[in-house]
Design a protein around this motif. Structure first.
Motif, PDB file in Angstrom:
ATOM      1  N   LYS A 651      37.648 -22.631   4.411  1.00 31.34           N
ATOM      2  CA  LYS A 651      37.083 -23.582   4.816  1.00 31.34           C
ATOM      3  C   LYS A 651      36.346 -22.882   6.409  1.00 31.34           C
ATOM      4  O   LYS A 651      37.450 -22.162   7.101  1.00 31.34           O
ATOM      5  N   ARG A 687      39.947 -30.882   4.141  1.00 30.85           N
ATOM      6  CA  ARG A 687      39.416 -30.649   3.486  1.00 30.85           C
ATOM      7  C   ARG A 687      38.851 -31.884   2.532  1.00 30.85           C
ATOM      8  O   ARG A 687      38.068 -32.123   1.727  1.00 30.85           O
ATOM      9  N   VAL A 690      33.551 -30.946   7.661  1.00 26.76           N
ATOM     10  CA  VAL A 690      33.723 -29.585   8.282  1.00 26.76           C
ATOM     11  C   VAL A 690      33.753 -30.553   9.466  1.00 26.76           C
ATOM     12  O   VAL A 690      33.647 -29.233  11.061  1.00 26.76           O
TER      13      VAL A 690
END
Length: 946
Positions: A651, A687, A690
């Motif tokens: 991520k 999750r 961003v």
């Protein structure tokens, strides 16, 4: 000072011979005759002086009266007697600001404060203030040197601090093993030194904690000892007796009290040495009770520390001694010190002067500016952490009269008429909002820091510096509104005690510590088995030390991890005590595996290297639930999340416009919070997005900040700096970040960022910074006032790092609710935080709820990335052989006093005599009964012949 070797001590040879004296417009000082001292048995000096009066013990009224002589009168000195107590007066003290305010103490267990008339001819018939410290005879008193109306009193084994005007107990310093013999304030009023019959010298910060912050074994004899501060320095001077019963003087550095800096042995006389120290000239006059000589020394900051100047022989033996205030000296005659000697029949003034050719001139080299009469702080200001020296004034008569001051403790009639509100006339406050703050102040808030709402105008925000622990010293008077009645209940941890464990548990001889780690790094990293410490030098070395092997490290080099580049931050894997992640300045994260049992050789090859950041990394944090998930922040203004198992970035979070100061996972592992140099606090759901899902205003300025989740992850606590560069902590409610903090609490002024350590079980947060000596403790609650202040922990030297161990490392039998490791310059020390409890044989289940087993993973990294959530299982800390205190048998209350019927049915003296006589007769029995020998058998006459 070079002129001291020529100093002269002179005293008048007969009654009526005047000495040059200056106090106001009068210039006469003679012996005071017709003094009848009696035999006061106490630790006091038996005489004190202001610029206006000399007061001394008298034998009138059984010792319950004081002799009072005005020093301003030009005519023959006359003694008046102040009938102040029903029993022996043990000690007394003048206010350093108001020449007419006198406090007295007695063996009748009371303290009284009097206002003497300026004319000196009419003494008051009743005190302006009376209070009872309790616990026995009040042994000694001392006014605060910079705040008007603060008084220290010693009763047996306890020293208490009082707000005199309110008769209000501020702190009770009950940490002595025997009778306290002397009290001494530091010149700025920040610290209090005590000498005790248990042969120990103690140092207290009464606003920080109730126990001594420093102590030392002083004189080896339990006869009377005394202590005084040496000017504005950190040194104190003590007098007492050594093991050979010789009188001695010692100089101590309060920062290192392991041994004295220097000492001088005088003689074998039995009288207590009274030390009188002049802060401006550094002259020390020693007057021994029963002696006919005064010793004069110069005290210096270097060897030999004590240099004898001269000795002054006196006509009569000394019963007590006092030093006249500097503002009362005859400066035009080069007088630098004047001592008042109390003898059996006189008060004898002894003048120490420096001979100069040009008489009747002001010599500025002899008289530096000296503290004036105006206090530098109110009681409220001092109690909330302010330390401020008294404004200095010149003694040069050509510069005009020195301003006088009238204390608000007992206002004069003129003060009452011009200032009806007495104490509050010194305070300028806005009508509405500050009225409530004034209420809190008058109730003596247990929180020492300035507590402000985010909507409070900055002009109304007080910038008080905190000295933690005030709540633990706060005692509420029944007649006043307490802090708790206004803001809610106080913390059950307010009396917590931070203690460094025995040296046997320390890791010592730690060499080459890296003192230049970034501000975002905690300085050390610890798990249940070992601690990691960065070392100085090239290659980014990290020492790995086993907690199971305390003691002295070898002088030779120890095995280390060679990171290859300078260390920016590092963190242990919470689920693997052998895995250490290290962020380097080369924008890479290296993962190291420490062998079982610890390092036996230097390792230089990492098990995994994570690459992706383009600039230096700030900080790294492991996920609290999922195995192998790690978050990192960097100068490239991104937050990246890594899967260590696969060694790849999973991520990337964006949205920061300036340096990211800190990041923190929520306890459930679903969210990530950050605080940034761009003045924003953000929350991410990594999750799902961003970008930040929520943001709000954070700390201002470029000085650093930290963030941590608190109160079941419903709030964020952020530490940083305000617009005045003072350290502060703020509380935000998750979901309403955009509205700003619910509350902001100013702590102090210091350059290092406060690092918060939050305990979920107790909702207690510990706050300290690298380079600090104090660790602040607060309980965080979800209603006003949000922060409940508790006693702080103070260390003897600045720490370079602080880290907490898992809860299972605490000794619950000793009510330890937190345990930490403190990194100093060359050692690692375990520190435990305890709550004092009476029933320690029971398990304190109100303090120790079930705790999370956070050292065991709930999820795999892949499961968390796929959207799964988890929760740590709970475990009880209750030992099998202990019963919870909630199930302890209830004690039957015991009546402490006899029932009222006993007093209502008081018997007469005749009834008592009759009952006593009946009891005696009952014991003797009936006199008509036969005697025992009446039953003995006789001997026949013929048996005598045999």
């Amino acid at each position: 000072m070079h002129y001291l070797k020529h100093i002269h001590a002179t005293w008048t040879q007969s009654l009526g011979l005047d000495l040059a004296y200056q106090c106001g417009d009068d210039e006469v000082l003679a012996w005071i005759s017709n003094v009848k001292v009696g035999s006061p048995a106490s630790c006091g000096n038996h005489i004190k002086a202001s610029c206006a009066f000399a007061v001394f013990n008298s034998d009138q009224a059984g010792g319950g009266a004081l002799g009072v002589a005005s020093l301003k009168r030009a005519e023959k000195q006359e003694i008046s007697h102040l009938q102040c107590h029903a029993a022996l007066v043990t000690d007394f003290d003048f206010s350093p600001f108001d020449d007419f305010l006198l406090a007295t103490s007695s063996s009748d267990e009371t303290v009284k404060v009097w206002r003497l008339s300026e004319a000196g001819d009419h003494l008051p018939s009743s005190p302006g203030v009376t209070f009872c410290p309790g616990g026995g005879q009040v042994e000694t008193l001392l006014f605060h040197p910079s705040s008007d109306g603060v008084l220290a009193a010693a009763v047996n084994k306890s020293a208490s601090i009082w707000d005199v005007a309110q008769s209000h107990l501020l702190a009770d310093l009950d940490d002595h093993d025997d009778q306290i013999q002397c009290l001494a304030w530091k010149r700025d009023g920040s610290l209090l030194a005590t000498s005790c019959k248990d042969k120990k010298l103690r140092l207290f910060d009464p606003r920080a904690q109730l126990t001594a912050v420093q102590n030392a074994q002083s004189h080896q004899n339990n006869k009377d000892s005394r202590v005084v501060w040496i000017g504005d320095s950190d040194n104190v001077l003590s007098t007492g007796f050594n093991r050979m019963r010789e009188r001695e003087v010692k100089v101590w550095d309060t920062r290192k009290m392991g041994s004295s800096l220097g000492s001088v042995s005088l003689d074998s006389s039995a009288g207590t040495l009274i030390p009188l120290f002049d802060n401006d000239s550094n002259l020390l006059v020693l007057a021994g009770k029963g002696d006919s000589v005064l010793h004069c020394f110069e005290v210096t900051a270097v060897q030999p520390f004590l240099s004898q100047v001269n000795q002054c022989l006196t006509e009569s033996a000394t019963r007590g001694a006092a030093m006249l205030p500097k503002l009362a000296l005859d400066v035009m005659s080069c007088e630098v010190v004047r001592v008042l000697q109390l003898t059996d029949g006189f008060v004898v003034p002894i003048s120490y002067s420096v001979p100069r050719k040009s008489g009747q001139e002001f010599h500025a080299d002899l008289y530096p500016d000296t503290p004036g009469h105006i206090p530098s702080m109110r009681v409220e200001d001092w109690w909330t952490g302010e330390n401020k020296q008294i404004e200095r004034v010149s003694l040069d008569p050509a510069k005009g009269r020195i301003k006088s001051f009238t204390s608000s403790v007992i206002p004069t009639q003129e003060t009452r008429s011009s200032h009806p509100e007495t104490r509050s006339h010194l305070m300028k406050m806005e009508p509405a909002e500050d009225k409530e703050r004034e209420k809190i102040s008058s109730g003596r808030s247990s929180s020492s820091s300035s507590l402000t709402s985010p909507t409070t105008p900055s002009s109304l925000v007080q910038s008080a510096s905190t000295t933690s622990g005030l709540s633990s010293g706060f005692v509420t008077s029944p007649s006043q509104r307490s802090f708790q009645s206004i803001l809610g209940s106080s913390s059950k941890f307010r009396h917590n005690q931070g203690l460094v464990l025995h040296r046997d548990s320390h890791i010592t001889n730690l060499k080459g510590l890296n003192l230049t780690t970034p501000g975002e790094c905690d300085g050390l990293c610890v798990n249940r088995e070992r601690v990691a410490v960065p070392l100085a030098g090239s290659g980014g070395q990290i020492a790995i030390l086993e907690l199971s092997k305390p003691g002295r490290l070898p002088d030779t080099a120890i095995p280390t991890i060679q990171n290859g580049v300078a260390v920016a931050d590092f963190s242990w894997d919470p689920f693997n005590a052998h895995r250490l992640a290290v962020a380097g300045e080369d924008a890479k994260i290296r993962v190291w595996i420490v062998p079982k049992g610890g390092l036996t050789e230097t390792i230089s090859e990492a098990s995994c290297v994570l690459q992706g950041h383009t600039e230096k990394i700030y900080s790294i944090k492991f996920h609290p639930l999922a195995d192998g998930i790690l978050a990192s922040s960097s100068y490239d203004l991104t937050v990246r999340i890594w899967d260590i198992g696969t060694g790849r970035e999973v991520k990337l979070l964006r949205g920061h416009k300036e340096q990211i100061f800190s990041l923190a996972w929520s306890p459930d592992g679903q969210h990530l919070a950050t605080v940034s140099k761009d003045g924003k606090v953000r929350i991410f759901d990594p999750r799902k997005s961003v970008e930040a899902i929520e943001e709000g205003p954070g700390p201002v300025g470029p000085r650093g900040a930290r963030v941590v989740w608190v109160c079941a992850a419903k709030y964020l606590l952020v530490s940083g700096f305000d617009s005045r560069s003072e350290r502060q902590i703020s509380l935000y409610q998750v979901g309403t970040l955009s509205s700003g903090p619910l509350v902001a609490l100013s702590i102090d002024a210091s350059p290092s960022t406060l690092i918060p350590f939050y305990d979920e079980d107790t909702s207690v947060v510990f706050l300290t910074g690298k380079g600090d000596t104090r660790t602040y403790v607060y309980e965080v609650i979800v209603e006003a006032p949000y922060f409940l202040e508790c006693s702080s922990f103070s260390s003897s030297d600045p720490h370079k790092g602080f880290a907490f161990l898992p809860k299972i490392e605490c000794n619950v039998q000793e009510v330890e609710f937190a345990k930490a490791l403190r990194l100093s310059q060359n050692s690692i020390e375990p520190v435990v935080f305890k709550v004092p409890r009476v029933k320690k044989e029971f398990f304190q289940d109100d303090i120790f709820p079930e705790t999370s087993v956070w050292w065991q993973a709930c999820l795999s990294g892949s499961a968390w990335l796929a959207g799964s959530n988890g929760e740590h299982r709970k475990m009880s800390l209750q030992p099998k052989n202990m019963t919870p205190v909630s199930q302890a048998p209830k004690e039957i209350p015991v009546r402490k006093y006899a029932p009222s019927s006993v007093y209502l049915e008081e018997k007469s003296d005749e009834q008592k005599k009759e009952e006593l006589l009946s009891a005696m007769v009952g014991k003797l029995g009936n006199r008509d009964d036969p005697l025992p020998q009446d039953s003995f058998e006789g001997v026949d006459d013929d048996e005598w012949d045999d």
